[in-house]
Design a protein around this motif. Structure first.
Motif, mmCIF file in Angstrom:
data_model
loop_
_atom_site.group_PDB
_atom_site.id
_atom_site.type_symbol
_atom_site.label_atom_id
_atom_site.label_comp_id
_atom_site.label_asym_id
_atom_site.label_seq_id
_atom_site.Cartn_x
_atom_site.Cartn_y
_atom_site.Cartn_z
ATOM 1 N N ALA A 163 15.682 31.941 58.137
ATOM 2 C CA ALA A 163 15.412 33.304 57.658
ATOM 3 C C ALA A 163 16.437 33.710 56.600
ATOM 4 O O ALA A 163 17.534 33.151 56.534
ATOM 5 C CB ALA A 163 15.442 34.287 58.828
ATOM 6 N N GLY A 164 16.060 34.685 55.781
ATOM 7 C CA GLY A 164 17.002 35.195 54.775
ATOM 8 C C GLY A 164 16.918 34.479 53.451
ATOM 9 O O GLY A 164 17.926 34.156 52.845
ATOM 10 N N GLU A 165 15.713 34.214 52.986
ATOM 11 C CA GLU A 165 15.565 33.569 51.670
ATOM 12 C C GLU A 165 15.054 34.581 50.642
ATOM 13 O O GLU A 165 14.042 34.365 49.976
ATOM 14 C CB GLU A 165 14.631 32.354 51.779
ATOM 15 C CG GLU A 165 15.257 31.142 52.435
ATOM 16 C CD GLU A 165 16.370 30.483 51.607
ATOM 17 O OE1 GLU A 165 16.612 30.914 50.468
ATOM 18 O OE2 GLU A 165 16.995 29.549 52.137
ATOM 19 N N VAL A 166 15.789 35.690 50.531
ATOM 20 C CA VAL A 166 15.403 36.729 49.575
ATOM 21 C C VAL A 166 15.365 36.167 48.147
ATOM 22 O O VAL A 166 14.547 36.587 47.327
ATOM 23 C CB VAL A 166 16.366 37.934 49.668
ATOM 24 C CG1 VAL A 166 16.091 38.956 48.585
ATOM 25 C CG2 VAL A 166 16.246 38.594 51.044
ATOM 26 N N GLY A 167 16.211 35.192 47.874
ATOM 27 C CA GLY A 167 16.232 34.565 46.543
ATOM 28 C C GLY A 167 14.927 33.862 46.215
ATOM 29 O O GLY A 167 14.608 33.622 45.044
ATOM 30 N N HIS A 168 14.176 33.522 47.246
ATOM 31 C CA HIS A 168 12.877 32.868 47.018
ATOM 32 C C HIS A 168 11.709 33.760 47.409
ATOM 33 O O HIS A 168 10.679 33.275 47.863
ATOM 34 C CB HIS A 168 12.836 31.510 47.725
ATOM 35 C CG HIS A 168 13.715 30.509 47.060
ATOM 36 N ND1 HIS A 168 13.345 29.840 45.917
ATOM 37 C CD2 HIS A 168 14.978 30.113 47.334
ATOM 38 C CE1 HIS A 168 14.339 29.040 45.529
ATOM 39 N NE2 HIS A 168 15.344 29.195 46.377
ATOM 40 N N THR A 169 11.880 35.072 47.246
ATOM 41 C CA THR A 169 10.708 35.944 47.273
ATOM 42 C C THR A 169 10.175 35.991 45.837
ATOM 43 O O THR A 169 10.954 35.953 44.876
ATOM 44 C CB THR A 169 11.056 37.368 47.754
ATOM 45 O OG1 THR A 169 12.140 37.885 46.981
ATOM 46 C CG2 THR A 169 11.483 37.350 49.210
ATOM 47 N N ILE A 170 8.862 36.047 45.724
ATOM 48 C CA ILE A 170 8.243 36.036 44.390
ATOM 49 C C ILE A 170 8.237 37.456 43.849
ATOM 50 O O ILE A 170 7.701 38.374 44.456
ATOM 51 C CB ILE A 170 6.819 35.449 44.447
ATOM 52 C CG1 ILE A 170 6.907 33.971 44.819
ATOM 53 C CG2 ILE A 170 6.109 35.629 43.104
ATOM 54 C CD1 ILE A 170 5.584 33.314 45.109
ATOM 55 N N ILE A 171 8.865 37.612 42.700
ATOM 56 C CA ILE A 171 9.162 38.930 42.168
ATOM 57 C C ILE A 171 8.411 39.149 40.863
ATOM 58 O O ILE A 171 8.234 40.258 40.393
ATOM 59 C CB ILE A 171 10.712 39.024 42.010
ATOM 60 C CG1 ILE A 171 11.192 40.328 42.532
ATOM 61 C CG2 ILE A 171 11.218 38.694 40.658
ATOM 62 C CD1 ILE A 171 10.847 40.553 43.966
ATOM 63 N N GLU A 172 7.937 38.049 40.303
ATOM 64 C CA GLU A 172 7.200 38.097 39.035
ATOM 65 C C GLU A 172 6.072 37.080 39.136
ATOM 66 O O GLU A 172 6.269 35.891 38.862
ATOM 67 C CB GLU A 172 8.165 37.737 37.895
ATOM 68 C CG GLU A 172 7.713 38.126 36.511
ATOM 69 C CD GLU A 172 7.645 39.630 36.296
ATOM 70 O OE1 GLU A 172 6.521 40.133 36.137
ATOM 71 O OE2 GLU A 172 8.695 40.300 36.307
ATOM 72 N N PRO A 173 4.883 37.540 39.573
ATOM 73 C CA PRO A 173 3.780 36.591 39.750
ATOM 74 C C PRO A 173 3.548 35.821 38.440
ATOM 75 O O PRO A 173 3.569 36.416 37.372
ATOM 76 C CB PRO A 173 2.584 37.490 40.064
ATOM 77 C CG PRO A 173 3.168 38.771 40.542
ATOM 78 C CD PRO A 173 4.477 38.927 39.844
ATOM 79 N N GLU A 174 3.376 34.531 38.544
ATOM 80 C CA GLU A 174 3.210 33.665 37.360
ATOM 81 C C GLU A 174 4.429 33.733 36.432
ATOM 82 O O GLU A 174 4.301 33.540 35.223
ATOM 83 C CB GLU A 174 1.948 34.032 36.585
ATOM 84 C CG GLU A 174 0.661 33.917 37.406
ATOM 85 C CD GLU A 174 0.491 32.547 38.026
ATOM 86 O OE1 GLU A 174 0.741 31.537 37.320
ATOM 87 O OE2 GLU A 174 0.153 32.463 39.226
#
Lengths: 319, 319
Positions: A163-174
């Protein structure tokens, strides 16, 4: 006096520290992670450094254990799993193998593993600004973006331990291609690497004069962007503004999940201080779901980067 | 036998249930939320229904308390705060006022409040498929999108008591205008309202024939889109595909924060079953950070919608 061994495994260096429960780093051993092609040799080096540090303590049973923070470190399994920045591929049974090696020398130390951002969160919680804060998020802005999530005073490991992978949340689709195989991850925008990508994009998009044009594209570093921004270079300043804006969205999304009291920034890019923090705080309030506005502080970690990882890892041995 | 009163406050109806610890709803009282312009009158009605239910129980002290699930319900404060879909504006001191009213009748029941999605998560955890699951996320796909986050067996309330707003994570920067004042929130795409917006967009974008062209735009409902999709209407099917894709991204982002073992879907749109679930599962694996792939199930809640909220709210009295 009780001691612990805290180890910070980085892609470049491995730091082994002897720490006290009060949060003092008594002694440090350091060696190059990349100097060892074979895991076996690497772990033998680690063992000998641990033994050296243990010998400095008069009563050997006063060492509580070994805590390790490592990229893709798994708390449940005691493993490092598929860490992209290490030469040891696949699943490394770190806890099992290191405990065996230590036992061969009669050193029955328990080894605990977690990921590097969790170790930093632990360090902040026990020795830093997060003392007494029940709900917070630690964001490490280094080569990548890591995070450690604390809910009700406890690190969140989740069902996998990852848990805790905020760096790998998608923030800009495509958006930008990420090393993880997907597109638009937060870390492709807000890490030291990410801000360099932003600068290169901006240099291409216009002919605006900039100090950053004085060197080759491939030589641009986040430090150079910071220095240029400090000299009022408009393009460099706009890189920080854009980084802050994207980071604000990522943090607002994570905050909507766990409603932290504080978000601490740590590592590389956080050293740019107000250059990043000022626009970040402004954008963050805008990006937040209204019910959370004015409830979350964003602060810089107080811990020395070198110490936090080692102290946090060492703190794993207290549990 | 121990009993509890579980109350589900919705924008349209308020349901008051007498439940047993084993998870049976023994009796239900129901009245229109909107029939009461004044909070005072509304709470008096609620009180009289509670009293009616308590009279059915032989020993009055066998009723443990009153648990309430409400939109924007705050567990820490016992309040409803700025709920957009209720006529009672601002901060409603629900716990305080209802406890006072009950005490006037000599009924010393403790009142506990949480938000509706948390109540549903509670219901799933104690009486549904989530029994024994330590880490999960409950997603309610109704008029809006709500969520309850469970970490290590406990509901996450965060520092404000409002944690778990996955429906208000920004999933499409500069996307659809949300009621919350921002743009691109997940709930503007994946709620019953969201899929209708998607259908209207698609009807405008092309001249493709569709059953949905047989009625006025403003009369389209999510149920009509479901029925059309069931008749192999291509445009309606593409609405479900798009909803699944956006929802997958939102769930993947939330999963990267807490690493759940299961994500349960509940309410309105989840009744479309495989029409949504099948494409959702496929997109979800693609959108997930690789380390989480094949570690997270997406399942439909097993609880009757009417029961889950009441049972979950009632379960608050067990704590």
């Amino acid at each position: 006096m009780k001691y612990s061994i805290g180890i910070d495994i980085g892609g470049t260096n491995t730091v082994v520290g002897l720490t006290t429960e009060e949060g003092k780093v008594v002694a440090i051993e350091k060696f190059g992670t990349k100097d060892y092609a074979l895991l076996e040799d690497y772990l033998k080096e680690m063992k000998s450094r641990i033994n050296l540090l243990c010998q400095r303590v008069n009563a050997p049973d006063s060492v509580l254990g070994v805590g390790i923070g490592a990229p893709n470190g798994n708390y449940y399994n005691g493993t490092i799993e598929h860490a992209p920045n290490l030469q040891f591929k696949g699943v490394v049974k770190l806890k099992e193998q290191l405990e065996q090696l230590l036992e061969q020398d009669g050193n029955k130390l328990k080894v605990t593993v977690t990921n590097d951002a969790n170790a930093a969160a632990m360090g902040e919680m026990i020795y830093g600004r997060a003392k007494g804060v029940r709900d917070f998020i630690m964001i490490t802005l280094g080569t990548g973006v890591g995070s450690g999530i604390v809910v009700d005073g406890k690190l969140v490991y989740g069902s996998t331990g990852f848990a805790g992978e905020v760096g790998h949340t998608i923030i800009e689709p495509e958006g930008r291609q990420c090393n993880c195989g997907r597109k638009g991850c937060l870390e492709r925008y807000c890490s030291a690497t990410g801000i360099v990508l932003t600068a290169i994009e901006k240099l291409h998009e216009s002919d605006e004069p900039s100090l950053l044009r004085n060197c080759k594209e491939e030589e641009i570093t986040s430090k150079m962007i910071f220095d240029a921004a400090n000299s009022d270079d408009k393009l460099a300043l706009s890189c920080f503004d854009y980084t802050a804006k994207v980071l604000a969205r990522g943090l607002a999304n994570a905050a909507a999940v766990t409603s932290p009291k504080v978000i601490y920034l740590f590592g590389g890019l956080s050293k740019s201080g107000d250059m990043l923090l000022k626009p970040l705080k402004e954008y963050f309030e805008q990006e937040l779901y209204p019910v959370f506005r004015n409830t979350i502080e964003i602060e810089l970690s107080e811990l020395e980067e070198a110490d936090a990882a080692v102290l946090g890892a060492a703190a794993l041995t207290f549990e």
